[in-house]
Design a protein around this motif. Structure first.
Motif, short mmCIF file in Angstrom:
data_model
loop_
_atom_site.label_atom_id
_atom_site.label_comp_id
_atom_site.label_asym_id
_atom_site.label_seq_id
_atom_site.Cartn_x
_atom_site.Cartn_y
_atom_site.Cartn_z
N THR A 84 -51.69 -5.24 -41.43
CA THR A 84 -52.03 -4.13 -40.53
C THR A 84 -53.03 -4.57 -39.48
O THR A 84 -52.95 -4.18 -38.31
CB THR A 84 -52.60 -2.94 -41.35
OG1 THR A 84 -51.62 -2.60 -42.33
CG2 THR A 84 -52.89 -1.74 -40.49
N THR A 162 -40.55 -1.18 -46.51
CA THR A 162 -41.27 -1.25 -47.79
C THR A 162 -40.55 -0.49 -48.91
O THR A 162 -40.67 -0.85 -50.07
CB THR A 162 -42.71 -0.72 -47.57
OG1 THR A 162 -43.54 -1.28 -48.55
CG2 THR A 162 -42.82 0.78 -47.55
N ASP A 187 -42.56 -6.84 -37.79
CA ASP A 187 -43.36 -6.72 -39.01
C ASP A 187 -42.58 -7.41 -40.12
O ASP A 187 -41.58 -6.89 -40.60
CB ASP A 187 -43.57 -5.22 -39.30
CG ASP A 187 -44.24 -4.97 -40.65
OD1 ASP A 187 -44.29 -5.89 -41.47
OD2 ASP A 187 -44.68 -3.83 -40.87
N THR A 210 -48.46 -10.38 -44.49
CA THR A 210 -49.60 -10.24 -45.40
C THR A 210 -49.58 -11.38 -46.41
O THR A 210 -48.55 -12.03 -46.61
CB THR A 210 -49.56 -8.86 -46.10
OG1 THR A 210 -50.89 -8.49 -46.47
CG2 THR A 210 -48.68 -8.87 -47.33
C1 LIG Z 1 -43.27 -3.47 -44.29
C2 LIG Z 1 -44.77 -3.45 -44.42
N1 LIG Z 1 -45.52 -3.61 -43.32
C3 LIG Z 1 -46.86 -3.62 -43.37
C4 LIG Z 1 -47.52 -3.44 -44.56
C5 LIG Z 1 -49.01 -3.43 -44.55
O1 LIG Z 1 -49.55 -4.59 -45.11
P1 LIG Z 1 -51.11 -4.70 -45.34
O2 LIG Z 1 -51.45 -3.70 -46.41
O3 LIG Z 1 -51.38 -6.12 -45.73
O4 LIG Z 1 -51.79 -4.34 -44.07
C6 LIG Z 1 -46.80 -3.26 -45.74
C7 LIG Z 1 -47.47 -3.03 -47.01
O5 LIG Z 1 -46.92 -2.54 -47.97
C8 LIG Z 1 -45.37 -3.28 -45.66
O6 LIG Z 1 -44.61 -3.11 -46.75
#
Ligand SMILES: Cc1ncc(COP(=O)(O)O)c(C=O)c1O
Length: 392
Positions: A84, A162, A187, A210
């Motif tokens: 994020t 997700t 992403d 991440t």
């Molecule tokens: C598709 C997707 N994008 C972004 C994120 C956010 O990741 P982070 O918590 O490391 O910021 C997630 C977290 O579950 C995710 O599944």
């Protein structure tokens, strides 16, 4: 892949649990935690600045390993504290004004959607979502149509959502962005570490990931990829600090040339070192065999669940290692109880985390199992049996 060795490298598996929450926060290989603990111990004795200086070359390897993982160059990589944070920094480098258009998808990540809505509320940016085809794939004709009418400033696509097994066709979107010269942000939070991710093939300007999920790194880590063309055009985060630029005049600065300009000066070097080791481990295992192995595990799991009478909610032509399902009458509670009783790690998502997708599917939530390359086919069979028995 030597699964026995991989399992031996992971102390977290020793107590016999079945760990199927790799899309949430995975188990780190031992060498990741060992390296971090050693690093923290040396900080304890000598202070963080001295230890960072002594380890400068070793820490720098983070950029090489990450570049290797996604087919980029070290200069295109910035360390981030989360996906994020990386996403926000990338977005903040784009100067949006009232009426500018962002095109995204119905399946993009909850936080991305909230950020876009915030940009709409604060700056008057228009947010549009391209349509899905009946098979859940992106409607690329609709996308071309929207581009011709609205001339968007940015296209933003989540590679693997997700809360659904879908793998979006980010390469095809990349070609369209190139053709129309539109900024492209991907992403890749759920795809990096799970499958081959190649920024050259995707053709993106920014890509975020991440550490703690399929990459098996520590919490509080992530990275941002920034393409050469973006670096050359002097894109930089809105709120730069001294990591990003040299203070050359009382009222001026000169940007540094690499993607490190997207970092902040202060970070946890122990965490960066841990992520480097996790990525090196992933590079050594190899993303091609990991992708193939994960596809087998998730296909098996989906088929077993369907055969037992569960509703499996993963739609699309190419599916990932995220398996989402519910029981009779949308049951999530009984499934959770049974999985917990049997020491199976999983996660659950409710409607607000995938508002558009779950509304379209007419469901209130899903249970998510996300196998990874340290899992075995026997574990998949065991979990499938446990769940099948719970229906009787
Ligand atoms: C598709 C997707 N994008 C972004 C994120 C956010 O990741 P982070 O918590 O490391 O910021 C997630 C977290 O579950 C995710 O599944």
């Amino acid at each position: 892949m030597d699964i026995n060795k991989i399992r031996k490298d992971t102390r977290g598996l020793e107590d016999g649990k079945i760990f199927l929450n790799n899309a949430g926060s995975s188990l780190m290989p031992d060498l990741v935690t060992d390296a971090m603990i050693d690093y923290l111990k040396s900080e304890e004795y000598s202070g963080g600045y001295h230890i960072a200086n002594v380890n400068a070359d070793i820490l720098e390897e983070f950029y090489d390993e990450t570049a290797k993982l996604i087919n980029a160059k070290a200069d295109n990589i910035a360390f981030a504290t989360s996906a994020t944070e990386a996403y926000a920094k990338a977005l903040s480098s784009i100067v949006f004004k009232e009426g500018d258009v962002i095109i995204t998808t119905a399946d993009d990540y909850i936080s991305n959607q909230i950020t876009f809505i915030s940009l709409h509320k604060k700056l008057g940016v228009k947010v549009m979502r391209m349509k899905n085809l009946p098979d859940c794939e992106l409607d690329l004709e609709d996308l071309e149509h929207l581009i011709k009418i609205y001339h968007p400033k940015l296209l933003a696509v989540t590679h693997i959502p997700t809360n659904s097994g879908l793998i979006q066709n980010v390469e095809a979107v990349g070609k369209i962005c190139k053709k129309h010269d539109i900024l492209y942000l991907v992403d890749a939070c759920q795809s990096v570490g799970q499958m081959v991710v190649d920024v050259e093939k995707i053709g993106c300007d920014f890509l975020t990931a991440t550490g703690r999920k399929f990459l098996r790194g520590p919490r509080g880590t992530g990275f941002l990829y920034v393409s050469d063309r973006i670096l050359e055009q002097e894109y930089a985060p809105l709120l730069l600090d001294m990591r990003g630029a040299n203070w050359t005049e009382y009222d001026d600065y000169k940007l540094f040339t690499t993607a490190k300009r997207f970092e902040h000066w202060e970070i946890s070097y122990a965490s960066m070192l841990g992520l480097k080791h996790a990525i090196r481990y992933a590079n050594e295992v190899g993303m091609e065999p990991v992708e193939k192995y994960n596809r087998n595990l998730s296909q098996k799991l989906r088929n077993n669940l369907k055969d037992s009478g569960f509703d499996v909610w993963d739609l699309g032509n190419r599916l990932s290692s995220i398996v989402t399902f519910s029981g009779p009458d949308g049951d999530l509670e009984n499934i959770q109880k049974v999985l917990k009783e049997n020491n199976v790690y999983f996660s659950v998502a409710y409607k607000n985390s995938a508002l558009i997708d779950f509304t379209n599917k007419n469901i209130n939530g899903i249970v998510r199992l996300s196998p990874h390359y340290f899992n075995t086919i026997e574990e998949i069979e065991r979990v499938s049996e446990i769940l099948e028995r719970s229906l009787k």
